[in-house]
Design an enzyme around this catalytic site. Structure first.
Site, PDB file in Angstrom:
ATOM      1  N   LYS A  14      -4.689  -7.616   0.354  1.00 50.22           N
ATOM      2  CA  LYS A  14      -5.904  -8.409   0.059  1.00 50.22           C
ATOM      3  C   LYS A  14      -5.698  -9.174  -1.234  1.00 50.22           C
ATOM      4  CE  LYS A  14      -7.419  -5.641  -3.515  1.00 50.22           C
ATOM      5  NZ  LYS A  14      -7.322  -6.004  -4.923  1.00 50.22           N
ATOM      6  N   GLY A 100      -0.065  -3.635  -7.874  1.00 48.19           N
ATOM      7  CA  GLY A 100       0.049  -5.092  -7.877  1.00 48.19           C
ATOM      8  C   GLY A 100      -1.281  -5.796  -7.676  1.00 48.19           C
ATOM      9  N   ASP A 139     -11.677   0.205  -2.754  1.00 52.86           N
ATOM     10  CA  ASP A 139     -11.226  -0.917  -1.919  1.00 52.86           C
ATOM     11  C   ASP A 139     -10.972  -0.523  -0.466  1.00 52.86           C
ATOM     12  OD1 ASP A 139     -11.349  -2.571  -4.069  1.00 52.86           O
ATOM     13  OD2 ASP A 139      -9.198  -2.722  -4.380  1.00 52.86           O
TER      14      ASP A 139
HETATM   15  C1  LIG Z   1     -11.035  -3.612  -9.401  1.00 52.62           C
HETATM   16  C2  LIG Z   1     -10.154  -3.542  -8.158  1.00 52.62           C
HETATM   17  C3  LIG Z   1     -10.468  -4.795  -7.318  1.00 52.62           C
HETATM   18  O1  LIG Z   1      -9.910  -4.795  -6.081  1.00 52.62           O
HETATM   19  O2  LIG Z   1      -8.808  -3.549  -8.635  1.00 52.62           O
HETATM   20  P1  LIG Z   1      -7.362  -3.325  -7.959  1.00 52.62           P
HETATM   21  O3  LIG Z   1      -7.098  -1.839  -7.951  1.00 52.62           O
HETATM   22  O4  LIG Z   1      -7.378  -3.897  -6.600  1.00 52.62           O
HETATM   23  O5  LIG Z   1      -6.398  -4.018  -8.858  1.00 52.62           O
HETATM   24  C4  LIG Z   1     -10.473  -2.269  -7.386  1.00 52.62           C
HETATM   25  O6  LIG Z   1     -11.800  -2.293  -6.906  1.00 52.62           O
HETATM   26  C5  LIG Z   1     -10.258  -0.973  -8.139  1.00 52.62           C
HETATM   27  O7  LIG Z   1     -10.610   0.090  -7.288  1.00 52.62           O
HETATM   28  P2  LIG Z   1      -9.668   1.343  -7.058  1.00 52.62           P
HETATM   29  O8  LIG Z   1      -8.279   0.867  -6.714  1.00 52.62           O
HETATM   30  O9  LIG Z   1     -10.329   2.264  -6.103  1.00 52.62           O
HETATM   31  O10 LIG Z   1      -9.651   1.944  -8.474  1.00 52.62           O
HETATM   32  P3  LIG Z   1      -8.846   3.219  -8.971  1.00 52.62           P
HETATM   33  O11 LIG Z   1      -7.383   2.907  -9.086  1.00 52.62           O
HETATM   34  O12 LIG Z   1      -9.244   4.393  -8.165  1.00 52.62           O
HETATM   35  O13 LIG Z   1      -9.490   3.326 -10.420  1.00 52.62           O
HETATM   36  C6  LIG Z   1      -8.837   3.919 -11.498  1.00 52.62           C
HETATM   37  C7  LIG Z   1      -9.839   4.085 -12.626  1.00 52.62           C
HETATM   38  O14 LIG Z   1     -10.341   2.795 -13.054  1.00 52.62           O
HETATM   39  C8  LIG Z   1     -11.708   2.881 -13.430  1.00 52.62           C
HETATM   40  N1  LIG Z   1     -12.544   2.007 -12.576  1.00 52.62           N
HETATM   41  C9  LIG Z   1     -12.125   1.632 -11.323  1.00 52.62           C
HETATM   42  C10 LIG Z   1     -12.925   0.805 -10.541  1.00 52.62           C
HETATM   43  C11 LIG Z   1     -14.155   0.382 -11.065  1.00 52.62           C
HETATM   44  N2  LIG Z   1     -14.969  -0.415 -10.344  1.00 52.62           N
HETATM   45  N3  LIG Z   1     -14.550   0.772 -12.286  1.00 52.62           N
HETATM   46  C12 LIG Z   1     -13.756   1.576 -13.058  1.00 52.62           C
HETATM   47  O15 LIG Z   1     -14.133   1.903 -14.185  1.00 52.62           O
HETATM   48  C13 LIG Z   1     -12.096   4.348 -13.272  1.00 52.62           C
HETATM   49  O16 LIG Z   1     -11.888   4.975 -14.521  1.00 52.62           O
HETATM   50  C14 LIG Z   1     -11.092   4.881 -12.246  1.00 52.62           C
HETATM   51  O17 LIG Z   1     -10.859   6.253 -12.356  1.00 52.62           O
HETATM   52  N1  LIG Z   2       0.436   4.796   0.293  1.00 49.77           N
HETATM   53  C1  LIG Z   2       0.371   4.383  -0.984  1.00 49.77           C
HETATM   54  N2  LIG Z   2       0.815   3.160  -1.304  1.00 49.77           N
HETATM   55  C2  LIG Z   2       0.732   2.722  -2.575  1.00 49.77           C
HETATM   56  N3  LIG Z   2       0.233   3.423  -3.598  1.00 49.77           N
HETATM   57  C3  LIG Z   2      -0.215   4.638  -3.347  1.00 49.77           C
HETATM   58  C4  LIG Z   2      -0.173   5.158  -2.028  1.00 49.77           C
HETATM   59  N4  LIG Z   2      -0.699   6.378  -2.089  1.00 49.77           N
HETATM   60  C5  LIG Z   2      -1.050   6.599  -3.364  1.00 49.77           C
HETATM   61  N5  LIG Z   2      -0.762   5.555  -4.145  1.00 49.77           N
HETATM   62  C6  LIG Z   2      -1.068   5.434  -5.603  1.00 49.77           C
HETATM   63  O1  LIG Z   2      -2.070   4.402  -5.775  1.00 49.77           O
HETATM   64  C7  LIG Z   2      -1.748   3.549  -6.871  1.00 49.77           C
HETATM   65  C8  LIG Z   2      -2.352   2.157  -6.620  1.00 49.77           C
HETATM   66  O2  LIG Z   2      -1.605   1.571  -5.628  1.00 49.77           O
HETATM   67  P1  LIG Z   2      -1.868   0.161  -4.922  1.00 49.77           P
HETATM   68  O3  LIG Z   2      -3.034   0.247  -4.014  1.00 49.77           O
HETATM   69  O4  LIG Z   2      -0.593  -0.248  -4.281  1.00 49.77           O
HETATM   70  O5  LIG Z   2      -2.152  -0.805  -6.129  1.00 49.77           O
HETATM   71  P2  LIG Z   2      -3.384  -1.738  -6.426  1.00 49.77           P
HETATM   72  O6  LIG Z   2      -4.639  -0.887  -6.338  1.00 49.77           O
HETATM   73  O7  LIG Z   2      -3.112  -2.271  -7.796  1.00 49.77           O
HETATM   74  O8  LIG Z   2      -3.322  -2.801  -5.399  1.00 49.77           O
HETATM   75  C9  LIG Z   2      -0.215   3.594  -6.941  1.00 49.77           C
HETATM   76  O9  LIG Z   2       0.260   3.340  -8.239  1.00 49.77           O
HETATM   77  C10 LIG Z   2       0.121   5.003  -6.465  1.00 49.77           C
HETATM   78  O10 LIG Z   2       0.164   5.905  -7.565  1.00 49.77           O
END
Ligand SMILES: C[C@@](CO)(OP(=O)(O)O)[C@H](O)COP(=O)(O)OP(=O)(O)OC[C@H]1O[C@@H](n2ccc(N)nc2=O)[C@H](O)[C@@H]1O
Ligand SMILES: Nc1ncnc2c1ncn2[C@@H]1O[C@H](COP(=O)(O)OP(=O)(O)O)[C@@H](O)[C@H]1O
Length: 284
Positions: A14, A100, A139
């Site tokens: 996405k 990423g 997400d």
């Molecule tokens: C902001 C977005 C946009 O797509 O970034 P990307 O991960 O895709 O880069 C996402 O919603 C990311 O959601 P998600 O991927 O579930 O987040 P996680 O890695 O689980 O979040 C790691 C940490 O970031 C913080 N966090 C995350 C999402 C959010 N809306 N608020 C937060 O404060 C929280 O402390 C959480 O424990």
């Molecule tokens: N199947 C999987 N593919 C990628 N990452 C994974 C997976 N399962 C767990 N993870 C963990 O989730 C984190 C976020 O991964 P990813 O979704 O690829 O990145 P982003 O949320 O930045 O797009 C990774 O750094 C990894 O530690």
């Protein structure tokens, strides 16, 4: 499903076409507004049923233990939810970079939920699967529903949208960004006033995480400057990937050819319906 009983399904990437942080919930999670669109590019998962109830994943993701892998967690969640006695062998062909901002892990989880729901004939609805997915990550629901969407809340309040489907050039800087790190940075703008979809269509939006990410990661900052020479460069999610939109594949390829060969890049089509949903509707 093929004759060998294997179900192979895509787990597409996405893009966040913009990302505003509008506030914070009492539990510290950030409220945001974003627009999700899919790419016809991503990972592939292969599923085979097992009669012993075990979930066995074949993948070599660096730094992710099998029990922590979102694929295994999604499979177990569905197994418990549906009281399923069947298990699965799952193979992951990973193409998307981790950390990423392309949502690879979340997309793998959603493909697992939909794929095993199909393979095990659980009969869970998309609403149920989206709710289960939210337990794994903010997400996951958008990938479960498979429709380009305007998102609010922490990304789980989704309104499907029909938007243009340009070609995108995606650049993968040689670093992985931790989402948690970006959200805990003191410099992050957390009070962008909420906008409407109509206002976004007219005036566009920005990525509030970009200034923090560019300040923390010099490589991303430099790649942004480079890509901006050829197009309006944007960042997806909390990074690290950057992208630009083009009216056709040729234009995107032209810019790709001008970038240094040392940069990892790909060109893909923007999709309002995810490739996962297109394939599942053929399999149904
Ligand atoms: C902001 C977005 C946009 O797509 O970034 P990307 O991960 O895709 O880069 C996402 O919603 C990311 O959601 P998600 O991927 O579930 O987040 P996680 O890695 O689980 O979040 C790691 C940490 O970031 C913080 N966090 C995350 C999402 C959010 N809306 N608020 C937060 O404060 C929280 O402390 C959480 O424990
Ligand atoms: N199947 C999987 N593919 C990628 N990452 C994974 C997976 N399962 C767990 N993870 C963990 O989730 C984190 C976020 O991964 P990813 O979704 O690829 O990145 P982003 O949320 O930045 O797009 C990774 O750094 C990894 O530690």
């Amino acid at each position: 499903m093929t004759a060998s009983n294997t179900l192979s399904l895509p787990a597409p990437a996405k893009l966040n076409l913009f990302l505003h942080i509008t506030g914070r919930r009492a539990d510290g999670y950030h409220r945001l507004q974003t627009l999700f669109q899919f790419l016809d590019y991503g990972d592939t998962l292969h599923f085979q049923p097992r009669s012993d109830g075990q979930i066995v994943l074949q993948s070599d993701l660096a730094g992710v233990k099998p029990d922590d892998n979102l694929i295994v967690r999604a499979a177990r969640l569905l197994q418990n939810h549906c009281r399923q006695t069947c298990g699965a062998d799952i193979r992951l062909d990973k193409r998307l970079p981790m950390g990423g901002g392309l949502g690879g892990g979340s997309s793998d989880a959603a493909t697992t939920l939909l794929g095993l729901n199909h393979l095990w004939q659980c009969g869970a609805s998309l609403d149920e699967l989206a709710e289960l997915g939210l337990e794994l990550g903010a997400d996951v629901p958008v990938f479960v529903r498979g429709q380009a969407a305007w998102a609010e809340g922490v990304g789980e309040q989704l309104t499907p949208v029909e938007i243009e489907e340009p070609w995108y050039l995606v650049v993968i800087p040689d670093c992985s960004v931790s989402t948690a790190e970006v959200f805990s940075d003191q410099r992050l703008t957390r009070d962008t006033p909420p906008i409407t979809l109509a206002a976004f269509r007219e005036h566009g939006g920005r990525n509030d995480c970009l200034p923090v990410v560019a300040a923390r990661y010099e490589k991303i900052h430099n790649t942004l400057i480079l890509l901006n020479k050829y197009c309006e460069a944007k960042m997806t999610g909390t990074g690290s990937c950057l992208f630009g939109a083009f009216p056709n594949e040729r234009e995107a390829d032209k810019v790709r050819a001008r970038l240094p060969a040392t940069l990892q890049t790909f060109v893909a089509r923007g999709c309002n319906v995810s490739t996962l949903h297109r394939q599942l509707s053929k399999a149904a």
